[in-house]
Design a protein around this motif. Structure first.
Motif, PDB file in Angstrom:
ATOM      1  N   ALA A  53       0.814  -1.098  -0.044  1.00  0.00           N
ATOM      2  CA  ALA A  53      -0.092   0.099   0.038  1.00  0.00           C
ATOM      3  C   ALA A  53       0.778   1.458   0.042  1.00  0.00           C
ATOM      4  CB  ALA A  53      -1.091  -0.116   1.102  1.00  0.00           C
ATOM      5  N   PRO A  54       1.960   1.519   0.866  1.00  0.00           N
ATOM      6  CA  PRO A  54       2.735   2.591   0.766  1.00  0.00           C
ATOM      7  C   PRO A  54       3.471   2.719  -0.431  1.00  0.00           C
ATOM      8  CG  PRO A  54       3.368   1.643   2.655  1.00  0.00           C
ATOM      9  CD  PRO A  54       2.421   0.664   1.875  1.00  0.00           C
ATOM     10  N   LEU A  55       3.875   1.570  -1.045  1.00  0.00           N
ATOM     11  CA  LEU A  55       4.602   1.692  -2.461  1.00  0.00           C
ATOM     12  C   LEU A  55       3.463   2.422  -3.535  1.00  0.00           C
ATOM     13  CD1 LEU A  55       6.996   1.231  -4.304  1.00  0.00           C
ATOM     14  CD2 LEU A  55       6.166  -0.884  -4.516  1.00  0.00           C
ATOM     15  N   ILE A  56       2.276   1.795  -3.497  1.00  0.00           N
ATOM     16  CA  ILE A  56       1.493   2.318  -4.423  1.00  0.00           C
ATOM     17  C   ILE A  56       0.824   3.594  -4.206  1.00  0.00           C
ATOM     18  CG2 ILE A  56      -1.130   1.821  -5.030  1.00  0.00           C
ATOM     19  CD1 ILE A  56      -0.806  -1.208  -4.371  1.00  0.00           C
ATOM     20  N   LEU A  57       0.756   4.093  -2.985  1.00  0.00           N
ATOM     21  CA  LEU A  57       0.415   5.518  -2.923  1.00  0.00           C
ATOM     22  C   LEU A  57       1.611   6.523  -3.216  1.00  0.00           C
ATOM     23  CD1 LEU A  57      -1.177   5.530   0.604  1.00  0.00           C
ATOM     24  CD2 LEU A  57      -2.352   5.934  -1.598  1.00  0.00           C
ATOM     25  N   VAL A  58       2.972   6.042  -3.010  1.00  0.00           N
ATOM     26  CA  VAL A  58       3.904   7.007  -3.495  1.00  0.00           C
ATOM     27  C   VAL A  58       3.982   7.005  -5.161  1.00  0.00           C
ATOM     28  CG1 VAL A  58       6.496   6.798  -3.734  1.00  0.00           C
ATOM     29  CG2 VAL A  58       5.316   6.460  -1.565  1.00  0.00           C
TER      30      VAL A  58
END
Length: 126
Positions: free
Chosen positions: A21-26
């Motif tokens: 999720a953090p990678l997708i948001l970035v």
């Protein structure tokens, strides 16, 4: 009570999604920022083109008309930091528009660099 079998992978997708999720948001934030940079380049080029065309008008033209036309269609968040320079040079009416690139949301803050759009139009003869 039922005991899970060895190798049971129920819930694995949830754990993987939570990790990604953090990678997708970035990635989404970076894509949005690139869209804003491209949009700012398009706004600067369009404003310079409109300003240069307005500056060549025989009756109502000039530096004031050029600057007003260049600023007219700019969205409010881009108008504040806009720099507009207009003038005649060697038979051409030139307009140069500089805009600041917003950070994530227009009006929230700007990057320190300026995007520049330039245009030139042949002067009309009376």
């Amino acid at each position: 009570m039922r005991r899970p079998r060895p190798g049971d992978d129920r819930g694995q997708i949830s754990v993987e999604l939570l990790g990604l999720a953090p990678l997708i948001l970035v990635v989404l934030v970076l894509l949005w920022q690139f869209v804003l940079v491209g949009y700012t380049y398009a706004l600067a080029a369009n404003a310079a083109d409109k300003g240069a065309r307005a500056g060549t008008a025989t009756e109502t033209g000039g530096a004031g008309a050029c600057a007003a036309a260049a600023k007219k269609d700019l969205p409010g968040a881009w108008q504040g930091g806009a720099t507009i320079a207009c003038g005649a040079e060697g038979g051409l009416w030139k307009a140069k528009v500089g805009l600041k690139v917003p950070v994530l949301f227009p009006g929230a803050g700007n990057f320190p660099w300026t995007v520049t759009g330039t245009a030139g139009v042949a002067e009309e003869e009376a």
